[in-house]
Enzyme design. Structure first.
Site, PDB file in Angstrom:
ATOM      1  N   LYS A  25       0.448  15.412 -43.022  1.00  0.00           N
ATOM      2  CA  LYS A  25       0.617  16.010 -41.585  1.00  0.00           C
ATOM      3  C   LYS A  25       1.525  15.640 -40.938  1.00  0.00           C
ATOM      4  CE  LYS A  25      -2.895  13.601 -39.600  1.00  0.00           C
ATOM      5  NZ  LYS A  25      -3.723  12.795 -40.366  1.00  0.00           N
ATOM      6  N   LYS A 231     -10.369  34.436 -46.339  1.00  0.00           N
ATOM      7  CA  LYS A 231     -11.782  33.718 -46.152  1.00  0.00           C
ATOM      8  C   LYS A 231     -11.719  32.847 -45.309  1.00  0.00           C
ATOM      9  CE  LYS A 231     -15.160  31.702 -49.331  1.00  0.00           C
ATOM     10  NZ  LYS A 231     -15.619  31.290 -50.706  1.00  0.00           N
ATOM     11  N   CYS A 389      19.887  -6.002 -43.888  1.00  0.00           N
ATOM     12  CA  CYS A 389      19.320  -6.929 -43.142  1.00  0.00           C
ATOM     13  C   CYS A 389      18.960  -8.273 -43.831  1.00  0.00           C
ATOM     14  CB  CYS A 389      17.884  -6.453 -42.694  1.00  0.00           C
ATOM     15  SG  CYS A 389      17.471  -7.188 -41.094  1.00  0.00           S
ATOM     16  N   LEU A 392      21.595  -8.969 -46.245  1.00  0.00           N
ATOM     17  CA  LEU A 392      23.022  -9.525 -45.748  1.00  0.00           C
ATOM     18  C   LEU A 392      22.716 -10.860 -46.030  1.00  0.00           C
ATOM     19  CD1 LEU A 392      25.565  -8.840 -43.092  1.00  0.00           C
ATOM     20  CD2 LEU A 392      24.098 -10.902 -42.853  1.00  0.00           C
ATOM     21  N   HIS A 519      19.451  -1.942 -39.677  1.00  0.00           N
ATOM     22  CA  HIS A 519      18.795  -1.114 -40.548  1.00  0.00           C
ATOM     23  C   HIS A 519      19.746   0.557 -40.502  1.00  0.00           C
ATOM     24  CE1 HIS A 519      15.578  -3.657 -42.101  1.00  0.00           C
ATOM     25  NE2 HIS A 519      15.541  -4.304 -40.765  1.00  0.00           N
ATOM     26  N   GLU A 521      19.346   2.847 -42.438  1.00  0.00           N
ATOM     27  CA  GLU A 521      18.246   3.817 -42.956  1.00  0.00           C
ATOM     28  C   GLU A 521      17.608   4.436 -41.812  1.00  0.00           C
ATOM     29  OE1 GLU A 521      17.712   0.419 -43.171  1.00  0.00           O
ATOM     30  OE2 GLU A 521      15.764  -0.121 -43.264  1.00  0.00           O
TER      31      GLU A 521
HETATM   32  N1  GLN Z   1      13.521 -11.991 -42.381  1.00  0.00           N
HETATM   33  C1  GLN Z   1      14.713 -11.495 -41.911  1.00  0.00           C
HETATM   34  C2  GLN Z   1      14.873 -11.724 -40.314  1.00  0.00           C
HETATM   35  O1  GLN Z   1      13.939 -11.866 -39.557  1.00  0.00           O
HETATM   36  C3  GLN Z   1      15.272 -10.303 -42.347  1.00  0.00           C
HETATM   37  C4  GLN Z   1      14.501  -9.072 -41.526  1.00  0.00           C
HETATM   38  C5  GLN Z   1      14.680  -7.828 -42.198  1.00  0.00           C
HETATM   39  O2  GLN Z   1      15.077  -7.674 -43.352  1.00  0.00           O
HETATM   40  N2  GLN Z   1      14.288  -6.715 -41.330  1.00  0.00           N
HETATM   41  O3  GLN Z   1      16.008 -12.220 -39.896  1.00  0.00           O
END
Ligand code: GLN
Length: 550
Positions: A25, A231, A389, A392, A519, A521
Site C-alpha cells: 500500500k 470481473k 550514528c 560513528l 542519519h 539515509e
Molecule cells: N544508541 C546511540 C545513541 O542513542 C546511537 C543511536 C543511533 O544509531 N540512532 O546515541
C-alpha cells in the site's frame, strides 16, 4: 473543515488495504503521489497507523522495522520514507498519525475539562480528532492529500479511522474525495486460476463501513488478463477504468510507470476534477533509465544486528541502491551479523567479495563489539567503511581503544562505569531525559545544521561547508577526548555550528573511512543519491578494481 478561506478545497484520497497486509500500500500510495506530482498536482501524503503506540520510536525493530525521522523531528512509520523518496518533498509530523496520538489528545482534553461534562465517546470525539488530523495538511498550497490507512479492511482497530474517512468524504463532498482499495488476487496453481473472491469479500467488508471504493489496485504475482479486471469491475461495482492491475515489479521505482500505463493517474485526475498537465517524468525518467542500464556491480555489507530483518535498515538499503543508480552499477547488499564478526579471519571471510561496508544506527550494547572489530579491520585494511550514528560512535571507540590505547574506552550507553567514556550523554539530552519520566521522544531528533571542515573527505563529498542532516540519538562524542583523537589522526570533519558537537569523523588518508552522527539515509532520494553513500559506492568501485587487478 471544508472552507479553506479562498474557496480552494484540498481534495483527499484514502488508500485502504484488503485481504492481507504487506501488499505494498505504501508503494502504491507513493507511486500515485509521484504520478500526480509529475502531472503538476500539488500533493502531500499521510499515514494513519491504528496501533496504540504514540509513535514507533519506542517499538522494537522486529515489530516495526525502521523508524523514519522527519525534518521536524517526528519518529514515524517507514512508509513516510517511501513517500519522501517518491514524492521528493519533505513531510512534517502531521503526515504521521497513530491511534496512540489520537487517544492521548482526547484523554488530555477530557482531563482538562474541555468536553464540558459530556460523555466522551469513540464517535464523535475520537473520530473528530482523527478527522482534524486527516485535514491538518489541507490548505491553499495543497491540491490533494493521499492518506494511507494502515492495517487491513476488517481490522477492529481501524474502524474509527474508516468512519472518520467516511465522514471526511461526506463533509468535503463526494466529488472531492475518493477511496482506493489495494487488494490481493492470488493465483492457484492446481486449477491454474487467478481468484477474485478475496477482493470481492474485502469490498463487501468495506461497504459495511459505508465506504464504496472508486478504484481497486489489484496486486498479483503475475500480470492479470483483461477478463479478470472486467470481473472485478462487475462484481465490486467499480468503473472498469478504476480497476488497475499492479503485478510484482523487479524494482519498486518502476511501479509509478506501471500504474500510469494502467491509467491510474488519469482516472484519479478525472474523478477528482484536478487541474493537471500531461505527464512529465523529469528526474524520474533519468532514474528509470539508470535502473535499466546498470553495468557491473559492487556488493556492500551492512554489518548490523537485525540481519534477518532488512526493513530495520530500509532507508540505508534504498540509499545504497540509489548510490548505485547514480554510478550506474548494481549496488547489492550483503547482510552480515555483527555478532559473528569475532576476529580478523572471520571478518575477512564474511566480507569476501564485498568492497565496502556500513555500520548502521542502533541501540543497546548487543553486537557492538563485533562492529568495533569490523571497523578496526576495515581501517587497517583500507577497506571502504561508512559509519552511521552508532557507526560513528563505534569508529570513535575503536580509534580510542586501538590508537590511543584506552583499552576500556566505551560509550556510557554500553558501559556506564567506563573509565574512558569517549561517547557520553549529551548535556542537552540529560536535561530532556531528567525532565521526562517517559522514554518516548527523549532523543535529539530532526534536522540540525553542521559545518564541515575544509580539506576533509566529508567536505569534498558534500561540496559545501554548511549542511543539514536528520538526527536520532542520545549520546555524542565526549569533547574531553576530541583533541587527543584528532592529534592521533581521527579527523572530526564536521561539527555543530557552535563547534560543540562532533557530527562527522573520518580517517582522511584512507580510501573511504567516514562516519556521521546523523542519519543521512533519510535524505537520500533514488534520483538524487546522498553524497556519503555515493562516496562509499565510488570507493567500493575503486576498491573492487584494485582487488581484481591484484
Ligand atoms: N544508541 C546511540 C545513541 O542513542 C546511537 C543511536 C543511533 O544509531 N540512532 O546515541
Amino acid at each position: 473543515m471544508v472552507a479553506e478561506n479562498s474557496g480552494h478545497i484540498t481534495k483527499q484520497i484514502f488508500v485502504i488495504g484488503g485481504v492481507v497486509s504487506s501488499l505494498g500500500k505504501g508503494i502504491t500510495s507513493s507511486s500515485l503521489g509521484r504520478l500526480l506530482r509529475s502531472r503538476g498536482v500539488r500533493v502531500l501524503q499521510q499515514k494513519l497507523d491504528p496501533y496504540m503506540n504514540v509513535d514507533p520510536g519506542t517499538m522494537n525493530p522486529f515489530q516495526h522495522g525502521e523508524v523514519y525521522v522527519t525534518e521536524d523531528g517526528a519518529e514515524t512509520d517507514l512508509d513516510l520514507g517511501h513517500y519522501e523518496r517518491f514524492l521528493g518533498t519533505p513531510l512534517s509530523q502531521k503526515a504521521s498519525v497513530s491511534s496512540g496520538q489520537i487517544y492521548q489528545e482526547v484523554i488530555g482534553k477530557e482531563r482538562a475539562g474541555e468536553y464540558l461534562g459530556e460523555c466522551v465517546q469513540v464517535i464523535p470525539h475520537v473520530t473528530d480528532e482523527i478527522k482534524r488530523r486527516m485535514r491538518s495538511q489541507a490548505g491553499d498550497e495543497v491540491d490533494v492529500i493521499i492518506t494511507e490507512i494502515g492495517g487491513t479492511i476488517g481490522d477492529i482497530e481501524s474502524l474509527a479511522f474508516m468512519e472518520a474517512a467516511r465522514q471526511v468524504c461526506q463533509e468535503i463532498g463526494q466529488e472531492n474525495c475518493m477511496f482506493i482499495a489495494v487488494s490481493l488476487v492470488p493465483y492457484l496453481k492446481a486449477p491454474k486460476e487467478f481468484k477474485t473472491k478475496p477482493t470481492q469479500q474485502a469490498v463487501m467488508l468495506l461497504r459495511r463501513e459505508g465506504i464504496s471504493p472508486d478504484s481497486i489496485v489489484l496486486r498479483s504475482e503475475l500480470p492479470l488478463a483483461e477478463s479478470i479486471k472486467d470481473k472485478v469491475a462487475a462484481m465490486c461495482g467499480v468503473k472498469r477504468e478504476g480497476v488497475i492491475s499492479c503485478p510484482d515489479a523487479d524494482n519498486i521505482y518502476m511501479v509509478p510507470k506501471q500504474l500510469h500505463e494502467e491509467g491510474l493517474d488519469s482516472f484519479v485526475i478525472k474523478r477528482l476534477g484536478l487541474k493537471a498537465h500531461e505527464l512529465e517524468w523529469g528526474e524520474w525518467a533519468n532514474l528509470m533509465e539508470a535502473i535499466s542500464n546498470l553495468k557491473g556491480s559492487v556488493e556492500i555489507a551492512i554489518v548490523g544486528k537485525y540481519v534477518d530483518l532488512p526493513d530495520a535498515y530500509l532507508s540505508v538499503v534504498e540509499s545504497v541502491k540509489a548510490a548505485g543508480f547514480g554510478e550506474r552499477v548494481k549496488a547489492a547488499i550483503r547482510w552480515v551479523d555483527a555478532d559473528e564478526c569475532t576476529d580478523d579471519e572471520k571478518i575477512a571471510s564474511l566480507l569476501k567479495g564485498c568492497d565496502g561496508l556500513i555500520i548502521p544506527g542502533g541501540f543497546g550494547k548487543r553486537a557492538v563489539n563485533g562492529m568495533i572489530r569490523t571497523l578496526k579491520w576495515a581501517r587497517e585494511n583500507n577497506f571502504p567503511a561508512l559509519g552511521i550514528c552508532l557507526g560513528l560512535q563505534c569508529m570513535v571507540i575503536e580509534y580510542a581503544r586501538d590508537v590511543l590505547g584506552l583499552k576500556d574506552a566505551s560509550s556510557t550507553e554500553f558501559d556506564p562505569n567506563t573509565e574512558n567514556p569517549v561517547i557520553a550523554t549529551m548535556e542537552e539530552q540529560k536535561a530532556v531525559i531528567a525532565g521526562n519520566k517517559d522514554m518516548g521522544h527523549t532523543m535529539r531528533l530532526g534536522s540540525y545544521p553542521a559545518v564541515l571542515k575544509e580539506g576533509t573527505k566529508a567536505y569534498s563529498l558534500y561540496g559545501q561547508k554548511n549542511i543539514t542532516e536528520r538526527h536520532r540519538h542520545r549520546y555524542e562524542v565526549n569533547s574531553a577526548y576530541r583533541k587527543r583523537l584528532e592529534d592521533a589522526g581521527l579527523t572530526i570533519s564536521g561539527t555543530s555550528p557552535d563547534g560543540e558537537l562532533a557530527e562527522f569523523a573520518e580517517v582522511s588518508s584512507n580510501l573511504f573511512y567516514v562516519s556521521t552522527q546523523a542519519h543521512p539515509e533519510m535524505k537520500s532520494r533514488p534520483y538524487a543519491p546522498h553524497p556519503l553513500f555515493r562516496g562509499l559506492v565510488q570507493a567500493a568501485i575503486e576498491h573492487k578494481k584494485e582487488r581484481e587487478e591484484k
